[in-house]
Design an enzyme around this catalytic site. Structure first.
Site, PDB file in Angstrom:
ATOM      1  N   GLU A 102       0.822  -1.215   0.000  1.00  0.00           N
ATOM      2  CA  GLU A 102       0.000   0.000   0.000  1.00  0.00           C
ATOM      3  C   GLU A 102       0.853   1.260   0.000  1.00  0.00           C
ATOM      4  O   GLU A 102       0.525   2.238  -0.669  1.00  0.00           O
ATOM      5  CB  GLU A 102      -0.958  -0.001   1.191  1.00  0.00           C
ATOM      6  CG  GLU A 102      -2.072  -1.039   1.091  1.00  0.00           C
ATOM      7  CD  GLU A 102      -2.965  -0.842  -0.119  1.00  0.00           C
ATOM      8  OE1 GLU A 102      -2.970   0.255  -0.694  1.00  0.00           O
ATOM      9  OE2 GLU A 102      -3.657  -1.793  -0.502  1.00  0.00           O
ATOM     10  N   ASP A 120      -9.625   5.771  -2.313  1.00  0.00           N
ATOM     11  CA  ASP A 120      -8.486   6.279  -3.076  1.00  0.00           C
ATOM     12  C   ASP A 120      -9.020   6.964  -4.338  1.00  0.00           C
ATOM     13  O   ASP A 120     -10.221   7.174  -4.474  1.00  0.00           O
ATOM     14  CB  ASP A 120      -7.534   5.132  -3.430  1.00  0.00           C
ATOM     15  CG  ASP A 120      -8.146   4.194  -4.447  1.00  0.00           C
ATOM     16  OD1 ASP A 120      -9.390   4.166  -4.552  1.00  0.00           O
ATOM     17  OD2 ASP A 120      -7.406   3.489  -5.150  1.00  0.00           O
ATOM     18  N   TYR A 163      -6.218   6.853   3.933  1.00  0.00           N
ATOM     19  CA  TYR A 163      -6.367   5.776   2.951  1.00  0.00           C
ATOM     20  C   TYR A 163      -5.641   4.506   3.395  1.00  0.00           C
ATOM     21  O   TYR A 163      -6.220   3.416   3.443  1.00  0.00           O
ATOM     22  CB  TYR A 163      -5.858   6.192   1.551  1.00  0.00           C
ATOM     23  CG  TYR A 163      -5.678   4.962   0.708  1.00  0.00           C
ATOM     24  CD1 TYR A 163      -6.783   4.322   0.164  1.00  0.00           C
ATOM     25  CD2 TYR A 163      -4.430   4.351   0.575  1.00  0.00           C
ATOM     26  CE1 TYR A 163      -6.652   3.130  -0.530  1.00  0.00           C
ATOM     27  CE2 TYR A 163      -4.288   3.161  -0.112  1.00  0.00           C
ATOM     28  CZ  TYR A 163      -5.397   2.558  -0.665  1.00  0.00           C
ATOM     29  OH  TYR A 163      -5.271   1.374  -1.315  1.00  0.00           O
TER      30      TYR A 163
END
Length: 352
Positions: free
Chosen positions: A49, A150, A132
């Site tokens: 991520e 996102d 996020y």
DNA sequence: TATCCGTGGCC
DNA sequence: TGGCCAAGGAT
């Protein structure tokens, strides 16, 4: 407010689509394996991520494989030297991510016994984990019903509900719309399904609406121009700057410097340079700003585009010595950010 | 809140 | 070719 029947319909259709169309990604546990109870390692989810922040899958994937092979656990990464991790990150961009990555790894290894926090709020406190990433790690690694928003999700929501407010003002409304669709069932798959849909079907340009499981409910498609969503505010012009980069050699060695820990390319190895300014540099000015007195020769220039300005770098090369340099073999130049790797390659190839 | 912070692929 | 775009965060 989304009616409950529509909400359930959207969820069912998108999860069914994901079961058939999930992308096979190096850090992903697919929907079939998740049904069998498999979960991705939080360390790998977190690492992927962070690498994927503002970065494409094809660009991040080789770095993910390299990092997980070299540092299989958060402990391995936490005890590595800063310079090694920064060098391994070279070329991925947004180098504050690499600094925060190490800080986060060391926090997890040192303060949590090597286990990532098991709540969204706990994750959110770690360096480099914003709204996020904390939500994504919570959903994908822990199956928490977080609201993972996102750029993909923003685009899907803007189209599905034909949101007319331009970005970035629309962000809170888009996040609220996404939040209404989150449920307790398969939170990790839901988050990844929404992002896969945005990446492969509900694309920024030329969306493939005939393949979209949500097409029947899409307000933007009904309006006839789904690709025009999300609306966006006008962008500001990107200024141009000029600088000089100095390629100082001693045989096969090249002189590098370590940039200051914060700011542009912070903490990374670099070629020594002049200031970067609006006006160009004459030969005399370029010589005067050099890191050493030497027989400098002009060996070309390179252009580079950063997020908020573009840059032309004149290249001067000489053989000689200077104080405070980090002398590096040519084979070690892959530890440089792309702008300097490009400059070094051009400058070393052009012999006068 | 607005600005700063990389890179490479695409059309 | 230049603008657009990609799984954002920190300050």
């Amino acid at each position: 407010m989304t009616p409950e029947s529509l909400r359930q319909s959207l969820r069912t259709r998108l999860l069914a689509w994901y079961d058939q169309n999930a992308r096979d990604l190096p850090w992903r546990v697919g929907p079939a394996a998740r049904r069998d109870g498999m979960r991705a390692d939080p360390y790998r989810v977190w690492l992927s991520e962070v690498m994927l922040q503002q970065t494409t899958v094809p660009h991040a994937a080789p770095y993910f494989l390299k990092f997980t092979q070299r540092w299989p656990t958060v402990f391995d990464l936490a005890r590595e030297d800063d310079a090694e991790v920064m060098a391994a990150w070279a070329g991925l961009g947004y180098y504050a991510r690499a600094r925060n990555l190490l800080a986060c790894a060391r926090a997890v290894a040192g303060q949590h016994g090597g286990a990532f926090p098991d709540t969204e709020a706990g994750l959110r406190e770690l360096p480099g984990l914003g709204p996020y990433t904390a939500a994504a790690v919570g959903a994908i690694a822990l199956d928490l019903p977080t609201n993972v928003v996102d750029g993909n999700v923003e685009r899907v929501m803007a189209r599905l509900f034909a949101v007319e407010t331009p970005l970035p003002d629309a962000k809170p409304a888009l996040k609220a719309l996404a939040g209404e669709l989150v449920g307790e069932d398969r939170p990790g798959d839901w988050a990844q399904a929404l992002m896969d849909l945005g990446a492969t079907v509900c694309r920024p340009k030329a969306p493939l609406c005939d393949r979209c499981p949500l097409a029947a409910a899409c307000a933007a498609l009904a309006g006839g121009a789904p690709e025009t969503y999300p609306r966006k505010a006008a962008k500001v012009a990107r200024p141009h700057r000029n600088g000089v980069a100095y390629i100082l050699t001693q045989g096969d060695q090249v002189a590098l410097v370590r940039r200051p820990p914060k700011g542009l390319l912070g903490g990374m190895l670099a070629l020594p340079t002049s200031d970067w300014r609006t006006n160009g540099w004459s030969d005399a000015e370029a010589m005067a700003a050099a890191p050493a007195s030497a027989d400098w020769r002009s060996v070309g220039e390179v252009d580079h585009v950063f997020t908020h300005f573009s840059l032309t770098l004149r290249l001067l090369r000489a053989e000689g010595e200077a104080e405070g340099m980090i002398w590096t073999q040519r084979s070690g130049l892959d530890a440089l950010p792309s702008v300097f790797l490009k400059a070094a390659r051009v400058g070393l190839a052009n012999l006068l």
